[in-house]
Motif scaffolding. Structure first.
Motif, PDB file in Angstrom:
ATOM      1  N   ILE A 201       0.888  -1.191   0.144  1.00 58.71           N
ATOM      2  CA  ILE A 201       0.034  -0.055  -0.006  1.00 58.71           C
ATOM      3  C   ILE A 201       0.729   1.096   0.109  1.00 58.71           C
ATOM      4  CG2 ILE A 201      -1.530   1.365   1.356  1.00 58.71           C
ATOM      5  CD1 ILE A 201      -2.758  -1.364   2.357  1.00 58.71           C
ATOM      6  N   GLU A 202       1.920   1.206   0.635  1.00 56.70           N
ATOM      7  CA  GLU A 202       2.869   2.228   0.837  1.00 56.70           C
ATOM      8  C   GLU A 202       3.416   2.516  -0.716  1.00 56.70           C
ATOM      9  OE1 GLU A 202       5.796   1.882   3.959  1.00 56.70           O
ATOM     10  OE2 GLU A 202       4.126   1.481   5.376  1.00 56.70           O
ATOM     11  N   ASP A 203       3.900   1.481  -1.098  1.00 60.85           N
ATOM     12  CA  ASP A 203       4.501   1.202  -2.596  1.00 60.85           C
ATOM     13  C   ASP A 203       3.549   2.089  -3.510  1.00 60.85           C
ATOM     14  OD1 ASP A 203       6.774   0.359  -1.547  1.00 60.85           O
ATOM     15  OD2 ASP A 203       6.324  -1.821  -2.093  1.00 60.85           O
ATOM     16  N   VAL A 204       2.337   1.500  -3.376  1.00 57.69           N
ATOM     17  CA  VAL A 204       1.448   2.065  -4.430  1.00 57.69           C
ATOM     18  C   VAL A 204       1.101   3.786  -4.359  1.00 57.69           C
ATOM     19  CG1 VAL A 204      -1.110   1.874  -5.162  1.00 57.69           C
ATOM     20  CG2 VAL A 204       0.257  -0.161  -4.678  1.00 57.69           C
ATOM     21  N   ALA A 205       1.067   4.015  -3.087  1.00 54.43           N
ATOM     22  CA  ALA A 205       0.833   5.632  -2.543  1.00 54.43           C
ATOM     23  C   ALA A 205       2.145   6.291  -3.088  1.00 54.43           C
ATOM     24  CB  ALA A 205       0.631   5.524  -1.233  1.00 54.43           C
ATOM     25  N   ALA A 206       3.422   5.785  -2.874  1.00 52.14           N
ATOM     26  CA  ALA A 206       4.438   6.355  -3.562  1.00 52.14           C
ATOM     27  C   ALA A 206       4.612   6.451  -5.071  1.00 52.14           C
ATOM     28  CB  ALA A 206       5.704   5.849  -3.150  1.00 52.14           C
TER      29      ALA A 206
ATOM     30  N   ALA B  41       4.569   9.714  -7.417  1.00 49.40           N
ATOM     31  CA  ALA B  41       5.651  10.043  -8.272  1.00 49.40           C
ATOM     32  C   ALA B  41       4.838  10.174  -9.853  1.00 49.40           C
ATOM     33  CB  ALA B  41       6.525   8.853  -8.325  1.00 49.40           C
ATOM     34  N   GLY B  42       3.728   9.773  -9.762  1.00 48.90           N
ATOM     35  CA  GLY B  42       2.994  10.397 -10.992  1.00 48.90           C
ATOM     36  C   GLY B  42       2.919   9.168 -12.219  1.00 48.90           C
TER      37      GLY B  42
ATOM     38  N   VAL C 121       1.008   1.569 -11.928  1.00 55.10           N
ATOM     39  CA  VAL C 121       0.267   1.357 -10.619  1.00 55.10           C
ATOM     40  C   VAL C 121      -0.276   0.011 -10.501  1.00 55.10           C
ATOM     41  CG1 VAL C 121      -1.150   2.293  -8.804  1.00 55.10           C
ATOM     42  CG2 VAL C 121       0.485   3.874 -10.298  1.00 55.10           C
ATOM     43  N   ASP C 122      -0.879  -0.396 -11.455  1.00 56.70           N
ATOM     44  CA  ASP C 122      -1.821  -1.465 -11.123  1.00 56.70           C
ATOM     45  C   ASP C 122      -1.031  -2.737 -11.152  1.00 56.70           C
ATOM     46  OD1 ASP C 122      -4.249  -2.951 -11.258  1.00 56.70           O
ATOM     47  OD2 ASP C 122      -3.654  -3.632 -13.138  1.00 56.70           O
ATOM     48  N   ARG C 123       0.208  -2.691 -12.135  1.00 54.70           N
ATOM     49  CA  ARG C 123       1.237  -3.788 -11.795  1.00 54.70           C
ATOM     50  C   ARG C 123       1.956  -3.786 -10.703  1.00 54.70           C
ATOM     51  NH1 ARG C 123       3.652  -2.768 -17.955  1.00 54.70           N
ATOM     52  NH2 ARG C 123       3.849  -1.016 -17.119  1.00 54.70           N
ATOM     53  N   LEU C 124       2.177  -2.678 -10.011  1.00 55.14           N
ATOM     54  CA  LEU C 124       2.714  -2.706  -8.622  1.00 55.14           C
ATOM     55  C   LEU C 124       1.879  -3.120  -7.491  1.00 55.14           C
ATOM     56  CD1 LEU C 124       5.057  -1.769  -6.902  1.00 55.14           C
ATOM     57  CD2 LEU C 124       4.148   0.706  -6.962  1.00 55.14           C
TER      58      LEU C 124
ATOM     59  N   HIS D 272      10.472   1.428  -8.533  1.00 54.19           N
ATOM     60  CA  HIS D 272      10.131  -0.132  -7.850  1.00 54.19           C
ATOM     61  C   HIS D 272      10.930  -0.083  -6.330  1.00 54.19           C
ATOM     62  CE1 HIS D 272       8.612  -3.816  -7.880  1.00 54.19           C
ATOM     63  NE2 HIS D 272       9.594  -4.183  -7.229  1.00 54.19           N
ATOM     64  N   GLU D 273       9.956  -0.044  -5.269  1.00 54.88           N
ATOM     65  CA  GLU D 273      10.309   0.094  -3.907  1.00 54.88           C
ATOM     66  C   GLU D 273       9.925  -1.163  -3.376  1.00 54.88           C
ATOM     67  OE1 GLU D 273      12.694   1.902  -2.539  1.00 54.88           O
ATOM     68  OE2 GLU D 273      12.865   3.208  -4.192  1.00 54.88           O
TER      69      GLU D 273
END
Length: 188
Positions: free
Chosen positions: A83-88, A92-93, A99-102, A184-185
């Motif tokens: 969830i944090e990765d997706v928010a970041a 980041a635009g 975003v969906d793949r992440l 990618h984080e």
């Protein structure tokens, strides 16, 4: 004799010069304190690859099954970190497709666990003889599957790829090294 044998031939080849250029480009975008270089990866992978190539099938299967159990046990933490990765990524635009793949959810994570278990139940490819023949001089010749050694994987915004690639490399007796893009984080 080089300490990096069998990489010695590669170091003297045109491919090595290409890898040096790629390494320079990757290193320019990498934090220097992390010590990333193709040569450093090859050196570290040499030791790991030997041990993994000799690992018995039952040991590799047990490791894969433990990975599945660990993913299930840590699923809440993994999903929270995602969830944090997706928010970041949104901040980041990144494009909606990226975003969906992440994004991971319970179903996607369950699919990752299922794929690890499927790989664990596959036949071990290491040591399998695919073709055997006898030459006219009486010499037996066979083609046997062996680990490649080091598999390099570059990908972006796919946290499931980390586990999928690791599972396949463990099963095949190979050492993997991943290079994530800057967006990618993943904590997976």
């Amino acid at each position: 004799r080089s300490t990096l044998f069998p990489y010695t031939t590669l170091f003297r080849s045109r491919k090595w010069r290409y890898l040096q250029r790629v390494n320079a480009e990757l290193s320019a975008s990498q934090d220097p304190s992390e010590g990333f270089s193709v040569e450093a990866l090859a050196r570290r992978a040499k030791t790991a690859a030997r041990a993994l190539a000799k690992a018995p099938s039952a040991h590799k299967d047990a490791v894969l099954l433990r990975i599945g159990v660990g993913l299930e046990a840590k699923s809440a933490e993994i999903l929270a970190a995602n969830i944090e990765d997706v928010a970041a990524a949104v901040a980041a635009g990144l494009s909606p497709a990226m975003v969906d793949r992440l994004r991971l959810d319970e179903k996607r994570l369950a699919d990752v666990v299922a794929s690890v278990r499927q790989v664990a139940h596959l036949n071990d490819p290491v040591g399998a003889v695919e073709q055997r023949r006898r030459l006219p001089n009486g010499l037996d010749v066979a083609r046997m599957r062996v680990p490649i050694g080091l598999i390099g994987i570059v990908y972006e915004s796919r946290p499931n790829v980390t586990i999928d690639a690791a599972a396949l490399c463990i099963k095949s007796g190979d050492r993997k090294s991943t290079r994530l893009n800057s967006s990618h984080e993943s904590h997976l």
